[in-house]
Design an enzyme around this catalytic site. Structure first.
Site, PDB file in Angstrom:
ATOM      1  N   HIS A  19       0.879  -1.178   0.000  1.00 55.15           N
ATOM      2  CA  HIS A  19       0.000   0.000   0.000  1.00 55.15           C
ATOM      3  C   HIS A  19       0.919   1.231   0.000  1.00 55.15           C
ATOM      4  CE1 HIS A  19      -3.082  -2.829   1.922  1.00 55.15           C
ATOM      5  NE2 HIS A  19      -3.419  -2.624   0.662  1.00 55.15           N
ATOM      6  N   GLU A  22       1.636   3.649   3.046  1.00 51.73           N
ATOM      7  CA  GLU A  22       2.041   3.097   4.337  1.00 51.73           C
ATOM      8  C   GLU A  22       3.563   3.189   4.387  1.00 51.73           C
ATOM      9  OE1 GLU A  22      -0.060  -0.632   4.914  1.00 51.73           O
ATOM     10  OE2 GLU A  22      -1.974   0.315   4.391  1.00 51.73           O
ATOM     11  N   HIS A 116       3.209  -3.430   6.671  1.00 56.04           N
ATOM     12  CA  HIS A 116       2.031  -2.552   6.591  1.00 56.04           C
ATOM     13  C   HIS A 116       1.940  -1.618   7.782  1.00 56.04           C
ATOM     14  CE1 HIS A 116      -0.119  -4.390   3.154  1.00 56.04           C
ATOM     15  NE2 HIS A 116       0.614  -5.445   3.471  1.00 56.04           N
ATOM     16  N   GLU A 178       1.871  -5.631  10.744  1.00 56.52           N
ATOM     17  CA  GLU A 178       0.973  -4.464  10.711  1.00 56.52           C
ATOM     18  C   GLU A 178       1.317  -3.619  11.931  1.00 56.52           C
ATOM     19  OE1 GLU A 178      -1.577  -2.486   8.829  1.00 56.52           O
ATOM     20  OE2 GLU A 178      -2.091  -4.544   8.284  1.00 56.52           O
TER      21      GLU A 178
END
EC number: 3.5.1.114
Lengths: 319, 319
Positions: A19, A22, A116, A178
């Site tokens: 992404h 990010e 992420h 994450e």
């Protein structure tokens, strides 16, 4: 305790910018590439492929340019040929599958770690697809033991690998890291330091495993996906009519009990959690999930048993 | 203490979504419009125009679609005709100037409040352009006195109104309300509640002023813009090579002293603040300022004297 022998992890891939907004993964992968260029093979105890997954989205500092790349890695999508008019991210998914996979093949990298960020207060969360992917579960156990300055948790999706839609499913083993809270498009040093520490520990564990050590199993806490909750919406416009309640905001992985406040409506009222069961919210108020109709996910907490593991002694082809 | 009489504030405009991904203003303006539709004239003690400034960017949930709308309101830009091929935001700036101004004219709204969010830890910050725009300074004093759950500060740009590039400069009086920290594209209830409270207090002050009360002046603390600091960058790629140091992150409006850490380089070193003077950083790690080459602004702290004010008795045209 059972002792499993598992194949060595010779080839690792670390991916950032799946992404494009990010930022931690983007800058960490670039910094690792700089170090690899400087120090060569000595940089890490095993070869690491460093990949910026979505260069076009990184350049635009957006999650994606045409479609969410990290929903493109199911076996069905990867086995459907693309054309020049396919969305950029579909074509890029095929490229990444050729580079790091192919998914479910002998040629795939042994372990893939995808980096992420989230706007949710999730600390360091490993995301894994399978209840018996022991390598990722062991790495989680190792991080949870070693990292003391930030909470470490496991979100277990638990769907078959062919249905797994994320980049990490292309590796023989794989997980997402994450880390948050961090606004998309922003780089915070604290979050950068957490992700760097988690990655270094993952590499350390892999190196220990490859060395032939017996690595003790045991029990680990996990959060199993249960369901997603959308924002309350205006029936006509379909616009959201409430924000996450201040008492739920930033409380990822804290128990949500019947009667606890969930939403604060713009008109003033509070909406409460009405189910009988205590569940664990996470991805609370994640920026990218507004368009997906998700205010937060709910999980059940459980304990997983993992076996002790040891690397397989390899037939080195000498005769 | 001097007593100034100033014209009544009959027409107020409140604008949200000047930056399309700053969600609080978008949802607050929409909620106020809903209430105005329901309650009509009784909703507030004076007529309020509610405006979504950048509908195209709001729809895309981006800061802007072609150029930053909130840099388009200088007298020079507003006096240059646009064409069909002008960037969307330039054309929209002319529309807003026709609706709420024209800037520096008798027809302009009496007071314009533009709603913004920042990823920086700036609490409630009023931004004002002029050291003798007494209405905004009085509203700031009122908010600072009345709001107890969040710090309230004033950022004084101090440039002539014709050079002022922001939407609020179109009103006869005007200020921005900048509330954070909040990731762009995310709506937090705490930030929504702060902005709502600040707006309600501003309306309350205007109503008090219009009623004829003598409103006491006094001294107020202000932060005067001094200069901007960019991120350290790689000389070849021009990419940033450091993040805001953890000891500076979230410390907006706290004194930066010689020797204090400013940046944490990706390669590990710390870069410190080397000037002799203590200054006050703000907009620390604001998402939208990466592309502008700004890691943070620095301000000098000062005290401003403001006169007591009272509304002018109007000639109502009866003879």
């Amino acid at each position: 305790m059972e002792l499993l022998t598992l194949p060595a992890l010779h080839r690792m891939a670390i991916c950032g910018g799946t992404h494009g907004n990010e930022m931690t993964g983007v800058y960490l992968v670039q910094e690792m590439a700089r170090r690899q260029k400087e120090e060569g093979e000595k940089a890490w105890p095993l070869p690491i492929m460093l990949v910026l997954s979505n260069p076009q989205a990184i350049k635009q500092c957006r999650r994606y340019s045409e479609t969410d790349l990290n929903r493109c890695f199911t076996s069905a999508i990867l086995s459907t040929p693309t054309t020049d008019s396919s969305p950029y991210e579909l074509r890029r998914a095929h490229e990444l599958n050729a580079l790091l996979g192919p998914k479910d093949s002998k040629e795939a990298v042994d372990i893939l770690c995808d980096l992420h960020n989230t706007t949710s207060n999730m600390g360091v969360t490993l995301i894994s697809y399978s209840l018996d992917e022991w390598i990722s579960l062991h790495i989680y156990k190792y991080l949870k033991m070693k990292m003391t300055s930030v909470p470490v948790r496991l979100f277990m999706v638990n769907i078959p690998n062919n249905e797994a839609y994320s980049l990490e499913s292309v590796g023989k083993n794989g997980f997402s890291l994450e880390v948050g809270p961090q606004p998309h498009g922003v780089l915070r040093a604290d979050i950068y330091n957490y992700m760097k520490e988690a990655l270094e520990l993952a590499i350390e564990w892999i190196s220990l495993f490859n060395s032939g050590a017996v690595i003790e199993g045991g029990e680990v806490e996990a959060h199993l996906f249960h369901k997603s909750i959308d924002y309350p919406r205006d029936p006509d416009s379909q616009q959201i009519s409430a924000a996450i309640h201040p008492q739920l905001q930033d409380q990822d992985f804290c128990c949500l009990k019947p009667g606890d406040p969930m939403f604060q409506c713009f008109s003033g009222e509070t909406m409460c959690y009405k189910e009988d069961e205590c569940l664990y919210p996470f991805f609370v108020n994640e920026c990218a999930y507004y368009e997906k109709g998700i205010a937060f996910h709910l999980a059940r907490k459980t304990t997983l048993k993992i076996p002790s593991v040891k690397v397989q002694i390899e037939d080195r082809g000498t005769s």
